[in-house]
Design an enzyme around this catalytic site. Structure first.
Site, short mmCIF file in Angstrom:
data_model
loop_
_atom_site.label_atom_id
_atom_site.label_comp_id
_atom_site.label_asym_id
_atom_site.label_seq_id
_atom_site.Cartn_x
_atom_site.Cartn_y
_atom_site.Cartn_z
CB SER A 328 16.92 -29.64 12.40
OG SER A 328 16.97 -31.03 12.41
CG ASP A 339 3.21 -28.95 3.63
OD1 ASP A 339 3.49 -27.80 3.24
OD2 ASP A 339 3.87 -29.96 3.32
CE LYS A 353 20.60 -30.18 10.75
NZ LYS A 353 19.80 -31.34 10.40
#
Length: 418
Positions: A328, A339, A353
């Protein structure tokens, strides 16, 4: 734990996000994911599966119009002829509401009666009685998501991914998470017996745990030395994204940097999540401009959560440690830094999740936690059920844990020496 953020189905989203919660429910409590606090609305992230066979023909009874009189006919029949004649109407009522939400076949959408909702809110405060493990559903099996540091679950050597086959005398096959939580939760000092099957093992084992008061230390840190260098490293462990995680992180980093730390190891292992605004705030110390996380609703409708900071740590060499218990909110931070290539991710694939729950409270104190969206990394990656793959994979076995060895941390220190 779930992540909390500022969306309400009744209002336009607000820019300020007070927090995130996670959804594989805490056994210490009830929840993994990300939540956002408003007066009565909270949200959380959790992993759910893909929808299959969308074009297949539904069973005939599902294609028919529903006469709601049937509900009252069943209600009346149960009240008149059930062997347990003294069943309270209120118990039937709350059971019917639980069944309504269960009809979605989504393990992360649940109805919480007033007592369960009270316990859930208590657990969000970071103090409760239990064993200190978050649990969830994976491949229709009840599993340990993350044992929390310094808790009975950690002392019992429970690991992320351990399957829970039994709770006391109950078989957990097909058992909803909320029911499992109720069975495992209990007053401190009492005991609960779990039947555990660990990954790579063929025979289950029984583990007896004594419930205790669980107090979560959100962030802790220490100065570490590099074996072949004079440089110092700030080792910062985030156990959960609670209401004060960002402020505690800043205080620890300020202290350790003043002591000479020139790099950071951000340990998100066994971090089940927490408040979304805290995940955004933490990420914003590295990300100056751009999206931290994106949500997708149905019909296709996106919302981006932009960086709120100045990226003051962007030039600080950073390693992020993750494992199967990273879920999460911790996956949001990891995915964003990965990224933007602002950190090297070391460890094992994360939990996966990637869905969002909205927690709405009702006047009687009950609540519904409902899956309403999925989330994506800034580059559009969906981690739901797949998890994030580390840049450098390093396993930590049960034998390593029992021998107090940490090859993941050791590799992180090696990388920072270069």
């Amino acid at each position: 734990m779930d992540s909390i953020h500022p969306f309400s189905p009744h209002n336009q989203p607000k820019r300020t996000v007070p927090i995130t919660l996670a959804i594989v429910l805490f056994i210490i409590g009830l929840g993994l994911g990300i939540f956002i606090n408003t007066s009565v609305i909270k949200q959380a992230f959790s992993g759910t599966g893909s929808v299959l066979n969308l074009n297949s023909k539904p069973p005939e009874y599902l294609a028919k119009d529903i006469d709601f009189n049937l509900f009252w006919q069943v209600w009346d029949y149960v009240r008149k002829y059930s062997y347990e004649r003294d069943v309270k109407d209120t118990k039937l009522f709350y059971g019917a509401l639980q069944g309504l939400v269960a009809g979605l076949d989504d393990p992360y959408s649940i109805y919480l009666d007033p007592e369960m909702a009270r316990q859930f809110d208590k657990e969000l405060q970071g103090t409760f009685d239990g064993i200190g493990a978050e649990i969830g559903i994976r491949d229709k099996k009840l599993v340990v998501v993350a044992p929390l540091p310094g808790t009975p679950a950690e002392r019992a050597k429970l690991k992320p991914g351990d399957k829970i086959l039994g709770i006391n005398e109950f078989d957990t096959t097909g058992m909803p998470v909320d029911q499992a939580v109720n069975l495992i939760r209990g007053p401190r000092g009492t005991k609960v017996k779990l039947t555990i099957l660990s990954n790579g093992e063929t025979e289950p084992r029984e583990v007896e745990l004594k419930r205790d008061k669980i107090v979560i230390q959100l962030v802790k840190g220490e100065l570490k030395s590099l074996p072949n260098s004079k440089n110092k490293v700030a080792y910062i462990k985030i156990s959960q994204f609670g209401r004060d995680t960002d402020s505690e992180f800043l205080a620890i980093w300020t202290k350790l940097s003043a002591q000479g730390a020139k790099s950071i190891i951000l340990d998100l292992r066994n971090d089940p999540g927490g408040f979304l605004d805290q995940a955004v705030a933490i990420s914003s110390h590295w990300i100056k401009d751009g999206s931290v996380v994106r949500e997708q609703f149905t019909p296709p409708d996106f919302r981006d959560y932009e960086s709120e900071g100045n990226g003051e740590l962007a030039q600080v060499p950073t390693i992020v440690l993750v494992n199967e218990g990273s879920a999460s909110a911790s996956e949001i931070v990891t995915g964003a830094l990965q990224d933007y290539k602002l950190a090297t991710v070391v460890g094992e694939k994360t939990f996966g999740k990637g869905s969002v729950q909205n927690l709405e409270e009702f006047p009687d104190g009950s609540a519904v936690k409902l899956t309403i969206a999925k989330w994506f990394t800034p580059k559009g990656r969906s981690i739901d059920k797949n998890g994030l793959v580390p840049d450098i994979e390093v396993k930590r076995t049960r034998e390593d844990i029992e021998a107090d060895r940490d090859p993941q941390l050791e590799r992180a220190l090696e990388l920072l020496e270069r």
